[in-house]
Design an enzyme around this catalytic site. Sequence first.
Site, PDB file in Angstrom:
ATOM      1  CB  SER A 106      -4.441   4.913  -8.453  1.00 55.35           C
ATOM      2  OG  SER A 106      -5.134   6.127  -8.666  1.00 55.35           O
ATOM      3  CE1 TYR A 140      -0.426   7.784  -6.265  1.00 49.70           C
ATOM      4  CE2 TYR A 140      -2.046   8.197  -7.988  1.00 49.70           C
ATOM      5  CZ  TYR A 140      -1.717   7.664  -6.750  1.00 49.70           C
ATOM      6  OH  TYR A 140      -2.673   7.012  -6.010  1.00 49.70           O
ATOM      7  CB  SER A 181       4.183   4.755  -9.997  1.00 49.15           C
ATOM      8  OG  SER A 181       3.116   5.414  -9.338  1.00 49.15           O
ATOM      9  CB  ILE A 199     -10.080   7.200  -0.831  1.00 51.11           C
ATOM     10  CG1 ILE A 199     -10.332   6.181  -1.956  1.00 51.11           C
ATOM     11  CG2 ILE A 199     -10.325   6.572   0.539  1.00 51.11           C
ATOM     12  CD1 ILE A 199     -11.741   5.644  -2.039  1.00 51.11           C
ATOM     13  CG  ASN A 231      -1.593   1.344   1.420  1.00 55.95           C
ATOM     14  OD1 ASN A 231      -2.490   1.729   0.657  1.00 55.95           O
ATOM     15  ND2 ASN A 231      -1.157   2.084   2.427  1.00 55.95           N
TER      16      ASN A 231
END
Length: 249
Positions: free
Chosen positions: A137, A150, A153, A183, A84
């Site tokens: 994601s 991000y 990745s 979230i 995570n």
Amino acid sequence: MGDKPLALITGAAQGIGYACAEALAEDGYGVILADINEDGVMAAGKALGAVASYACDLGDTAQIIAMFDVIAKDHGVVAALVNNAGVAMPGDFLTYDLADFERVIDINLRGVFTATQLAGRAMVEHGIEGAIVNMSSVNAQLAIPAIPAYCASKGGVMQLTKVAALALAKYNIRVNAVGPGSIDTEMMAGVNANPDAFKTAMSRTPLGRAGSAREVGDVVAFLCSKKASYVTGETIYVDGGRLGLNYTC
């Protein structure tokens, strides 16, 4: 070493990682927490009654290897791994710093590979038919120009999940990913603090609200359970319907 199967959760000091650890503990796992935030992970471990908590930079391969060695020596082999830990590090595409790009890839992708490889080796060696869940994601598929590293990745995590699932299937080790949308965690704090930004984010979310960390944790726990015994190589999106939209607002 106890009778409970062990689950290692990285980035577990708060937010989604903590929620994953909480859900897995409720499902009967002995949870082991890891996070770069030493004070935070120790406090989280105490609150959850964790088997152990470790300060570990998941962007540092040597630290990951050392942590797995200590876990194996002191507690045994993990039956579930939740990768995570992650960072975003936003910036303008044309001036994005290469060192920032490399840092994001080191934590979000290389760290996931390293931990998955180490956990997979140990599971195979000890005959454990385990489960690995990687945190991807919606940005594995939906690009945002301000977070280039991000997005890259998380796209890599999605594909790495498939590769690992195929490689480990013959050992009945399942590898899946979860792809959160909006979230309500620290990563979304900036959006939450800006009414216009929050309204825009929710306009792109058919359920019309931000998800909770526990809603992600519950899906992770499902993927680590026997209820998901025929699920591998998949990314399950916990996004309130975001990926189903065919327009942007």
